[in-house]
Design a protein around this motif. Structure first.
Motif, short mmCIF file in Angstrom:
data_model
loop_
_atom_site.label_atom_id
_atom_site.label_comp_id
_atom_site.label_asym_id
_atom_site.label_seq_id
_atom_site.Cartn_x
_atom_site.Cartn_y
_atom_site.Cartn_z
N ASN A 33 2.68 7.77 -23.80
CA ASN A 33 3.44 8.95 -24.22
C ASN A 33 4.95 8.75 -24.04
O ASN A 33 5.72 9.70 -24.06
N ASN A 34 5.33 7.46 -23.82
CA ASN A 34 6.75 7.05 -23.76
C ASN A 34 7.48 7.66 -22.57
O ASN A 34 8.69 7.87 -22.62
N LYS A 35 6.76 7.92 -21.49
CA LYS A 35 7.40 8.45 -20.30
C LYS A 35 7.41 7.38 -19.20
O LYS A 35 6.50 6.57 -19.10
N VAL A 36 8.44 7.42 -18.40
CA VAL A 36 8.54 6.51 -17.26
C VAL A 36 8.59 7.34 -15.99
O VAL A 36 8.95 8.54 -16.02
N HIS A 37 8.26 6.71 -14.88
CA HIS A 37 8.30 7.42 -13.60
C HIS A 37 9.30 6.72 -12.69
O HIS A 37 9.25 5.50 -12.51
N GLU A 38 10.20 7.50 -12.13
CA GLU A 38 11.25 6.94 -11.26
C GLU A 38 10.83 6.98 -9.81
O GLU A 38 10.22 7.95 -9.33
N LEU A 39 11.16 5.89 -9.10
CA LEU A 39 10.94 5.84 -7.66
C LEU A 39 12.18 6.46 -7.01
O LEU A 39 13.15 5.77 -6.66
N ALA B 64 9.17 10.16 -1.46
CA ALA B 64 9.14 9.74 -2.86
C ALA B 64 7.70 9.67 -3.37
O ALA B 64 6.82 9.12 -2.71
N VAL B 65 7.47 10.24 -4.54
CA VAL B 65 6.15 10.18 -5.16
C VAL B 65 5.96 8.80 -5.78
O VAL B 65 6.82 8.34 -6.55
N LYS B 66 4.88 8.16 -5.45
CA LYS B 66 4.64 6.79 -5.91
C LYS B 66 3.37 6.73 -6.74
O LYS B 66 2.32 7.19 -6.30
N LYS B 67 3.46 6.15 -7.90
CA LYS B 67 2.28 5.90 -8.72
C LYS B 67 1.79 4.48 -8.42
O LYS B 67 2.57 3.62 -7.99
N LYS C 299 0.83 -1.20 0.00
CA LYS C 299 0.00 0.00 0.00
C LYS C 299 0.87 1.26 0.00
O LYS C 299 1.92 1.30 0.65
N ILE C 300 0.42 2.26 -0.72
CA ILE C 300 1.14 3.53 -0.78
C ILE C 300 1.00 4.26 0.56
O ILE C 300 -0.10 4.39 1.10
N THR C 301 2.13 4.68 1.09
CA THR C 301 2.13 5.46 2.34
C THR C 301 3.02 6.70 2.16
O THR C 301 3.80 6.78 1.20
N GLY C 302 2.91 7.62 3.10
CA GLY C 302 3.77 8.79 3.09
C GLY C 302 4.97 8.65 4.00
O GLY C 302 5.71 9.62 4.23
N LYS C 303 5.18 7.45 4.54
CA LYS C 303 6.30 7.21 5.46
C LYS C 303 7.44 6.49 4.73
O LYS C 303 7.22 5.83 3.71
N THR C 304 8.64 6.63 5.27
CA THR C 304 9.75 5.85 4.75
C THR C 304 9.52 4.38 5.11
O THR C 304 9.28 4.05 6.28
N GLU C 305 9.58 3.54 4.12
CA GLU C 305 9.28 2.12 4.30
C GLU C 305 10.46 1.25 3.87
O GLU C 305 11.21 1.61 2.95
#
Length: 289
Positions: free
Chosen positions: A171-177, A267-270, A114-120
């Motif tokens: 659109n050929n874009k990737v998202h980095e963690l 980190a922003v997470k998709k 699950k996505i959280t706003g804490k360091t995991e």
């Protein structure tokens, strides 16, 4: 009277001479018998060579159980996919060709979280293994075999090719963690070789994207046989179930707490899959020193 005495002396001397001759004859016969006996017991030897030759084996080496690396040829060892660990493939995975080979490397999977706003800190799933019909969990591992017969030594290294990223979209874009850090600790080797000596073993490692690191090597005169580089101790395997708030639904899995992916809370997470490629490389030690 004098003649009788002389005759008696002559007889005695004659008798002594006969006795001496008889004794000499007996001694000669005895010596002859001993010599004859020695001649009959003389050893005779014929030297003949017994030999065996070996040549390099080009065929792939199947995976072994790192907890028992001396394989039974009649019992196949089949590693499973960590996303479906109890479903055995029909055939063991095939490694690289040639007498110096990487036979198998575990895929690292950190599950759905699950996505959280804490360091995991997420731990990798343990390596599932079928040994015959029996299933077990072992530490994640890389397996190397040297069947060249030259004892030149070898070097095993690994590189994280890119940061953890999503797949390319329309659109050929990737998202980095951003900031995600992969690491392992408590690494050790297993082997059934009578010469288990290694010159380098990296017991803990933090991956840096694009940077190749030597993790295991043997020097000239060593390294023959099959070695497994185990990323984590056997004690690191624990059950993690649905009580963990980050796990999806009510999962119950075996994890390896010595292999971790640390993700910063900022980190922003998709809601997508992030991945990278770990490139394992095996080289001849003599040519690369």
């Amino acid at each position: 009277m004098a003649k009788k005495i002389q005759k008696g002396i002559h007889c005695k001397m004659k008798n002594k001479l006969k006795s001496s001759l008889i004794l000499s004859s007996l001694l000669l016969n005895s010596i002859s018998t001993i010599v004859l006996a020695d001649n009959q017991e003389e050893e005779k030897q014929v030297p003949k060579e017994a030999s065996v030759e070996f040549v390099a084996d080009e065929l792939p080496t199947p995976p072994v159980d790192p907890t028992n690396p001396d394989p039974d040829p009649g019992i196949p060892v089949i590693p499973t996919d960590p996303t479906d660990p109890t479903n055995p493939p029909t055939e063991p995975p095939v490694g690289t060709d040639g007498p110096l080979s990487i036979d198998f490397v575990s895929t690292l999977y950190f599950g759905e979280n699950k996505i959280t706003g804490k360091t995991e800190n997420y731990s990798a799933r343990a390596q599932g293994l079928f040994v015959g019909e029996d299933f077990k969990n072992v530490t994640n591992y890389a397996q190397v075999t040297d069947k060249r017969g030259t004892l030149e030594g070898w070097i095993l290294s690994v590189k994280q090719d890119t940061p953890f990223m999503t797949e390319a979209s329309e659109n050929n874009k990737v998202h980095e963690l951003v900031g995600a850090e992969l690491s392992f600790k408590n690494a050790y080797i297993s082997t059934h070789s009578e010469d288990p000596e290694v010159s380098t073993i990296k017991e803990k490692h933090i991956f840096v994207s694009g940077q190749e690191e030597e993790v295991l090597s043997t020097s000239k005169g060593h390294g023959g046989g099959t070695f497994t580089y185990n990323m984590g101790s056997p004690e690191s395997l624990v059950v993690q179930d649905g009580d963990n708030e980050n796990l999806k639904d009510d999962e119950k899995v075996i994890i390896n707490k010595d292999i971790n992916l640390n993700v910063p809370g900022k980190a922003v997470k998709k809601a997508e899959k992030y991945s990278t490629t770990l490139i394992w490389t095996l080289k001849n030690a003599v040519e690369n020193r």
